[in-house]
Every structure is written in C-alpha cells, then in structure tokens.
Scaffold this motif. Sequence first.
Motif, PDB file in Angstrom:
ATOM      1  N   GLU A 104      -8.382   7.522   4.910  1.00  0.00           N
ATOM      2  CA  GLU A 104      -7.948   7.646   3.667  1.00  0.00           C
ATOM      3  C   GLU A 104      -8.786   7.340   2.273  1.00  0.00           C
ATOM      4  O   GLU A 104      -8.618   8.023   1.277  1.00  0.00           O
ATOM      5  CB  GLU A 104      -6.583   6.646   3.404  1.00  0.00           C
TER       6      GLU A 104
ATOM      7  N   GLY B  17       3.239  11.084   0.765  1.00  0.00           N
ATOM      8  CA  GLY B  17       3.933  10.174  -0.722  1.00  0.00           C
ATOM      9  C   GLY B  17       5.053   9.536  -0.126  1.00  0.00           C
ATOM     10  O   GLY B  17       5.671   8.721  -0.996  1.00  0.00           O
ATOM     11  N   ARG B  18       5.543   9.781   1.009  1.00  0.00           N
ATOM     12  CA  ARG B  18       6.700   8.847   1.298  1.00  0.00           C
ATOM     13  C   ARG B  18       6.352   8.275   2.821  1.00  0.00           C
ATOM     14  O   ARG B  18       5.700   8.782   3.611  1.00  0.00           O
ATOM     15  CB  ARG B  18       8.011   9.395   1.381  1.00  0.00           C
ATOM     16  N   VAL B  19       7.200   7.304   3.240  1.00  0.00           N
ATOM     17  CA  VAL B  19       6.884   6.825   4.373  1.00  0.00           C
ATOM     18  C   VAL B  19       8.292   6.826   5.300  1.00  0.00           C
ATOM     19  O   VAL B  19       8.489   6.029   6.282  1.00  0.00           O
ATOM     20  CB  VAL B  19       6.405   5.503   4.619  1.00  0.00           C
ATOM     21  N   ASP B  20       9.301   7.924   4.780  1.00  0.00           N
ATOM     22  CA  ASP B  20      10.547   7.865   5.583  1.00  0.00           C
ATOM     23  C   ASP B  20      10.344   8.544   6.889  1.00  0.00           C
ATOM     24  O   ASP B  20       9.632   9.509   6.985  1.00  0.00           O
ATOM     25  CB  ASP B  20      11.469   8.676   4.890  1.00  0.00           C
TER      26      ASP B  20
ATOM     27  N   ARG C 215     -10.732  10.130   1.426  1.00  0.00           N
ATOM     28  CA  ARG C 215      -9.747  11.369   0.829  1.00  0.00           C
ATOM     29  C   ARG C 215      -9.622  10.959  -0.489  1.00  0.00           C
ATOM     30  O   ARG C 215      -9.585  11.857  -1.578  1.00  0.00           O
ATOM     31  CB  ARG C 215      -8.490  11.469   1.414  1.00  0.00           C
TER      32      ARG C 215
ATOM     33  N   LEU D 133       0.869  -0.981   0.166  1.00  0.00           N
ATOM     34  CA  LEU D 133      -0.091   0.006   0.090  1.00  0.00           C
ATOM     35  C   LEU D 133       0.803   1.405  -0.130  1.00  0.00           C
ATOM     36  O   LEU D 133       0.219   2.394  -0.399  1.00  0.00           O
ATOM     37  CB  LEU D 133      -0.982   0.004   1.081  1.00  0.00           C
ATOM     38  N   THR D 134       2.220   0.941   0.552  1.00  0.00           N
ATOM     39  CA  THR D 134       2.994   2.307   0.559  1.00  0.00           C
ATOM     40  C   THR D 134       4.012   2.787  -0.387  1.00  0.00           C
ATOM     41  O   THR D 134       4.937   3.114  -0.132  1.00  0.00           O
ATOM     42  CB  THR D 134       3.454   2.378   1.912  1.00  0.00           C
TER      43      THR D 134
ATOM     44  N   TYR E 130       1.843   8.101   4.647  1.00  0.00           N
ATOM     45  CA  TYR E 130       2.122   8.049   3.113  1.00  0.00           C
ATOM     46  C   TYR E 130       1.073   8.792   2.246  1.00  0.00           C
ATOM     47  O   TYR E 130       1.543   9.372   1.159  1.00  0.00           O
ATOM     48  CB  TYR E 130       1.847   6.528   2.688  1.00  0.00           C
ATOM     49  N   GLN E 131      -0.250   8.801   2.602  1.00  0.00           N
ATOM     50  CA  GLN E 131      -1.158   9.274   1.820  1.00  0.00           C
ATOM     51  C   GLN E 131      -0.884  10.942   1.791  1.00  0.00           C
ATOM     52  O   GLN E 131      -1.506  11.624   1.115  1.00  0.00           O
ATOM     53  CB  GLN E 131      -2.755   8.864   2.434  1.00  0.00           C
ATOM     54  N   ASN E 132      -0.475  11.318   3.029  1.00  0.00           N
ATOM     55  CA  ASN E 132      -0.215  12.754   3.019  1.00  0.00           C
ATOM     56  C   ASN E 132       0.901  13.377   2.550  1.00  0.00           C
ATOM     57  O   ASN E 132       0.862  14.420   1.679  1.00  0.00           O
ATOM     58  CB  ASN E 132      -0.173  13.003   4.575  1.00  0.00           C
TER      59      ASN E 132
ATOM     60  N   LYS F 169       5.006   3.516  -4.490  1.00  0.00           N
ATOM     61  CA  LYS F 169       4.452   4.186  -5.711  1.00  0.00           C
ATOM     62  C   LYS F 169       4.657   3.032  -6.717  1.00  0.00           C
ATOM     63  O   LYS F 169       5.465   2.242  -6.878  1.00  0.00           O
ATOM     64  CB  LYS F 169       5.213   5.309  -5.948  1.00  0.00           C
TER      65      LYS F 169
END
Lengths: 305, 408, 109, 133
Positions: free
Chosen positions: A300, C97-100, A303, A80-81, C93-95, A83
């Motif tokens: 989510e 775009g990364r999960v770092d 959104r 899910l996370t 991630y949704q906010n 791209k």
Amino acid sequence: MPIQEILLNIFFYAFALVALGGGIAVAVSRNIVRSAFALLAVLFAVAAMYGFMRADFILVAQVLIYVGGILVLIIFAVMLTHKITDVRLSNESAPGPAAIFACLCLFFALAAVALSYRWERAAPSREATVPSREGQPPIRLELSMTQGDGRTGVTPGGTVLDGFVRCAVAARGQGGEAQARFRLERGVLKESVWQWSEFRTAEARFRAAEPGTRRAEGSFDRLPPGPYRWSARIEDFEGETAWVAFGSQGEGAAADFVSERGLTKSIGSAFMGPYLLPFELVSVLLLAALVGAAYLARKEVHRQG
Amino acid sequence: MFGTAIMPVETGLWDAVLYGDWYVSLLGIFIACFVIVNFIAVYAGVNTLMERKIAARMQARIGPYQVGPHGSLQWLADALKLMVKEDIIPRNADHLLFRLAPYVVFGGSFAAWVALPFTAGWSPAVMDVGILYILAVSSAVVIGILMAGWSSGSKWALFGAMRSAAQIVSYEVPVGITLLGMLLMYGTLNMQEISQAQETGGFFGFLTDWHGGIFSWGLFRHPPFTILAFLVYYTAGLAETNRTPFDIPEAESELVAGYHTEYSGMRFSFFFLAEYANMFVVAAIATTFFLGGWLPPFGHLVGRTFLVSPLLEGVFWFMSKCFFLVFVMMWLRWTLPRYRVDQLMDLCWKKLTPVAFINLMAIGVGEFWHLGGLMLGVAALAALGLLVSKEVARAEPVIQTPALNPKS
Amino acid sequence: MTDYLFSQRPLENLLVLSAALFVLGLYTIVTRKNAVSVLMGVELVLNAANVNFVAFSQYLPGRGIHGSMFTIFVILLAAAEAAVALAIIIGIYQNFGRVDVDQADLMKE
Amino acid sequence: MYFDYANILVYLLVAAGFILGSLIVGRVVRRQRPDPEKLATYECGEETIGTAWIQFNVRFYIIALIFLIFDVEIAVLFPWTTVFRQAGLLAFIEMGVFLAILGVGFAYVWAKGDLEWLKSLGEVRTEPSREGR
C-alpha cells in the motif's frame, strides 16, 4: 460464609460486570473507536479473572500482548481505514431479531450445560492398609490433598500454586479417640539426587463424619517453592500406626507435590519439555506473520506513492 | 507504618488476608497505598522544581526564586494554580473518553509502582511475575495516550498521540530484549529476588559467592555487555517516557503539546504526574536490574547499620540511586537537542535492537559457559577499542548544520 | 440459586461468564459490517475460550498446566492473526475505500 | 497470591480516587467563566478546517506490526529465562533456534526497508498536505 469468600465473590462479580458491559459496548456501540476502547475494558476484566484463577503469568501475558500489542494495532488500523469524511467513525451493524434470538438461545444452552454438569473436583486419593496392634484388624487409610482454597484437588506430582496445601487422611474401621499427625518433607537436590528432610509437622483431630469413617485434615501454609512429600500416621491412646506415605517412598522417589508461586516456572519448563515443537513452530508462525503482514502493508505504501 | 506489609522474600502474605487478620492487612495496604500516592504527588512537584532549577543552572539563570526560600515552595504554588485553573472540555471532544483518558494514563504508570522493590523484603506487592507485570501495565499508558489524543478532537493531539504511541511501542522492543538478557543472570522475574541476587557473584559468573559490593551488581557481571545493556535500557527508557531528546510527540515547536494539547488545569496535571511517575519507574527498573536495587555499594566492607534500621537503609540506597538516574534524565534534557522522527526510529530499530540482541546472546553464552563469556567480552572490548581509536583518528571538527527537513 | 451466586463454585461462575463473552463476540461477528469490528468480535470469542481453558486447568484436579499452555498459544496465535488480518483489511480499504465485509465480494471481479 | 492482587486493586482504586478527589476539589475551588471561544479546538487561533479524525499513513501500522511480533516473542522468552539454568544445553539451543528464526524476520523487514520512517520522503515533498497521512 467467611468474609474473605464474600470479598472474593464481590471481586468476581465486579469484574464480570465490567467484562459484560465492555462486551456489550463492543457489540452495539455506534462508534468504532468507542468499541475499541470498550474492548480494553473487556481485556482488563479478563486479565482480572486470570488473577482470580491465580494464573499470574497468563494475566501479564494477556495485558502485555492483548492490551499493549493487539489493541494498539486495532486502534491504528481504525485510524488507517477511515476517511476524513466519516465524522463519527460510524460502525454500522444489522441487528436482526433473529441474530439476538439465536445468540440468547446459544447463551442459555451453554450456561445450562456449564451449570448442570457435575464437574469433578476432588483429587484422586490413595488407599493404604497399615497393620495395627495385635489382635485388631488392619486399618485402611485414604490419603488425599487439596489446594489451599480447599476446593481444588491436587494430584500426585501436581502443583500447589500458592504455598498452601491441605492434606487429609480418612480412616475406616477405627474406633475411639484419635488424632492424625502429618509430616512434610522437603526435597533438596544434592549431587543430582533428591535428599529429603523433615520440614514441618501438623496435627489434626479426627472429626467423626459418619460411623465407621473418620477424617482428619492438616494444612501447611507458606511453603517455599520446591518439591515436597508428606506422610501421615494415626495416634490414639493405645499406640500409633506406622507412617503412611502418599506417594512412593525411597531415596530417589518423586515428589508428592511441588510448591510454586505462580505459573511462570512451570510454563518455562513446559516450553522446554512437552511443548518444545509447538514452541519452535510458534517462531515460524511469527516469522510468517511478520513477513506476510509487512508485505501486504508495504504494497500500500508503494501504491500511495 | 509498613509494619503489616513487611514479609520475608520467600513467602507471600495472601493467606493473612484469606485466613488471618485480613482487616489488619487491608488497613496496611490502604496506608501504604495512601503514602505512595502522596509520595508520587510530592515527588512530581519537587521534580518540577528540580527540573526548573537544573535548567536555570545550565542556562546561567536563577530559576524560580520568589515562593519560599530560593523558590523552594514554587511547586506548591504550581499545584494550587493548577487546582484553580478552569477545566475545559472542547466542543469537538468525545466527552466520555476525554474524561476517562487521564485515569488510564495515570493508572497505568501508577500501577507499576506496586511491584517496585523499595527495600529488602518490602514491595507493596511481591509478585512472582514482577518485571513482566511492570512492563505489561506500563503498556496501558499507550492506550490512554491514544484515548486522550483521539477524544480531544484536535489534530495536534491526534498527531501527538499517534507519534507517541508509535515511539513508545517501538522502544519497548529494545527494553524487553535487554531485560531478558539481564534476567538470564538472575533466573527469576521477582523484583525482590533480582535485587537479592546482586549481593553475591560477579565476573562472568566465575565468582558465585563473592560479596563484591558494586562489582556484584548486574552492571559489572559480564562487563562490556551488561554495561552496554544498561546504556541501551536507559536510552530506550528515556524514549519511552517521551523525554527530551526523544520528545517528538510533544515537540513544542511542532505539535503545541502533543496528545494533551486540549487538556487544562487539573486534568492536564495528571498526564504531567504520570510522566514523572514513569521517569521514576524507568529509573527504578534500571536500579533494580543494573545497580543492585537496595544494596549498598560497598558490599560487606562497611557495616550495614549506619542508618537506624536495615529497612530504612535499603530505602535510602534505592531512592538515592533512582534519584540520581532521574537527575541524569533532567541533565540530558538540557544538554541534547531533539531527534527527528526518522532518526528516532533509526536509533530504535537499527541500533538499539540489534545491540540488545547481541547482548542477550552474549550474556546467554556467558551464563552457560563462563570461559566463553569471558572470551567474548575480551573480543568485544578489543573491537570497541578499535572502533573508538579509528573514530578518534578520523575525527575532525564538523559544524553540524540544523536539519533541513523539519517535516515528520 | 444462592448456591451459585455466593458460591464455592468459581468454575461454574467462570464458565457462565465466558459463555456470555462468547455469545457477545459471536453477535458482533454476525451483525457488524465493518471488518475491524468483526475482528474485535473474534478477539472476544478467543478471550472467552481462554477463560475456559484456564478455568479448567486451575479448577479441575490433575490436569496440570496444559490448559494454561493452550491459552498462551491462543494468545500468540491471536497476535499473529490480528497482524495479518488487519494488514488484509488495510489492503481492502486501499482497494475499495471501505472495509465492509459484505463488499469484499467485489474481489471476485 | 491473592494478597498481592488485592494490593494492586486497592492501589488502582486509590489512584482513581486521587484523580476524582482532586477534580472535585478543583471544581469546588475554581471560578467558572464559560465562553464558547474557550471550547473551540486549539489551532493557534485559526478556524478549524475539517475534523480531526483523519486518516494516517500506513507506516504507523507497519511499525506497530513489527512491534507486536517482537512483543509476543519477548513475552514467551520471559518464562524461558527462569528455567535457563536448570534446563542447560537444551534450553540454550532451543532459544538459539527461536531467536535465529525471528532474526531472519528482522533481517527481512530491515532489508525491505520497512524500518525506514522516511521511505516516502519524495512523495511527502510533492504533496505538502500529507503530513500525517
């Protein structure tokens, strides 16, 4: 060393290697999905370690919850996370020499503590004095018991995990040839009172360990689940002593040990007994986790739309 | 050949390994294990033949007919064909995980066989946590499927794997809750003891010493609830094996072949074997929990020795029940149309799970307070009767239109 | 040395193994940027602790099953923790775009 | 008890050996005719666009999440069933409370529509390429 011990050791080292290899792959793999599947190896190896420790319920709980639940969730979260453009699902890390050095130091410190501390192994034993024949000083007996593997002691009222217990009696101040006789009684619940009846007996010769103290060991295996009491007496050519019990005697006395196959029943009783409140709190925690996580994840969806 | 591994129900033999003739025991394990692996292979092969024959029968065809008399050796030909097929690993695949995935899937479904109670006193491993162990190792299959799907590097495979995983984990919930309810009656997780416990008893727990034969089985202990539990378990088990009507993950018309799209030849056949092995495990759990395991259906009315030995007799009854349930699975495949994904999830979460919960509660009440269980049972039967009669009164011929939304 | 390698001392062996797992988990937590990887590190650490609990419970006499009970509760808490943590990670991630994890401080703004 | 674990281990080893053995036999028996087209990802003859490792819809996560919570609950209820008869009323009430609390959670996710697979049906229709997203 008997071959069985060697087999057990090989088993241990094989799974320890799997666990360590998996752990290293989790820590350094460049591909996050491979990290997740390496975690699978670690979780299985740890489950095997629980088997090695004869903690069967924990083994299956580990596989059921960690592998079947948490790991699936982690893999879903990975899917899910990331791209579409992350071709290899990269998994950056910033390994500094400082981090490696600090971790190695910590490992050696922990290992040194674990190896140098003298962990207590023997079970507490019970001393008893029995009158002997006329004109002789009373005999002092020391009774103790261990699990079937002979390494782990069992405390009075404790649990024998695989139906195999070793009882030992040590006598002081006793001379000459002698042998010990062990008697095992099994408890049956009749009209909410424990009835004890003789179950099995065993004999053992005294081995001369050191002058003055002699030890005899009797073992009972394949004990069906249930409570047991045992007692011992010493017999020699001139006569025998009275039966000496390990725990307290009497009609309603507690068992010396309980034979169980596996941990499941003990854990169930613990949930009903001392862990009642934590158990209920777990359900509240799970409720909170369910509501909270569903709320976060649901946001989510809205959104996205 | 199982001689070394036969043990009374109440004791283990581990000390034979540790303290006795360990090499004899180890040899016994190897032989039994070898037998079971081969059994799974042959069983899966015969199952494919059986499935094709049943399908043919239902569609008024003949089915495989060329190899052997009436096509009875077709499965051997299929196995040979799979053996000589080229083994392809796609360019885009993650080679390591692609090769590992069949091991995880097959190992997961195979390891569950170890705890099955084939006959009185003999399981490959008599475990105190038997059923929980089976549920646990089966969940490794999900990981294997995700591994296969992801490592293939194909969209079809990944979609199939994600759907399959979501479906399997969802249906594990009703399965678990249903089995919990049944376990309340048996009070043990040991598969052997569960079978044994169905020899006596019955009728809401009132009759504890009654050798009721079929009526002592789990299925008829708390009548409407245990029968419902069986239906819930069987449906959910069917969904867990990804069989039609729950074969969304490998829906041929949508996803080519699901998570094993990219697999070919022998490597593919292990997923296939695993699926059949899983079907058998589901049937075996249903047999053990609901149909009395290796017990004969007529209790003590008929002597128990019409077969050579009581052990073989146990194997006979256990296998017959299992094969019957597997046969019903095949039957259903050619009878029912496929569910949509949303219907699938709906069925699992909004129908089976609440029913399983109610069953658990009702059986709990019945085991705790027999009279209360009886009253609940009567009430439930009355409610069911009312529901059915209303449905019948309301029923009118409806022409089902095909689903308009093939998506998802 | 052989005393420990082929030993009658399963407890010590298990403790060293769990120390190694713990350190590997710690290393993962410290060096990884990806939040999901950090969570995997946490799982390693929890597993190491669980091994210790069960080892003490099974190999030291007179401790009952309390160590095993702790392990069960740790597994339960790990499940709840993983569920919530992964939901938060997906939210991040949704906010962003990364999960770092080193970018999560953007939330301050 | 070790006996049974040793048993499982042997079974797993034989299963792995079975797979390995048949793969090796297959390798010996069959003919290899390598071809780059064969190694392409299967997409019904079309050229592959993009990689397969795409991102999925969050509802997969929600389903797995609800499953995990129930899985945990089932796992802790199993030991309860083994002592249900001995423990009597206490066990019964305790479990009633436990199940009731989780039932609240189940009712919550049901009422909030988390159990609906097609809650974003409209969105899926407006964006045809979202299958699986």
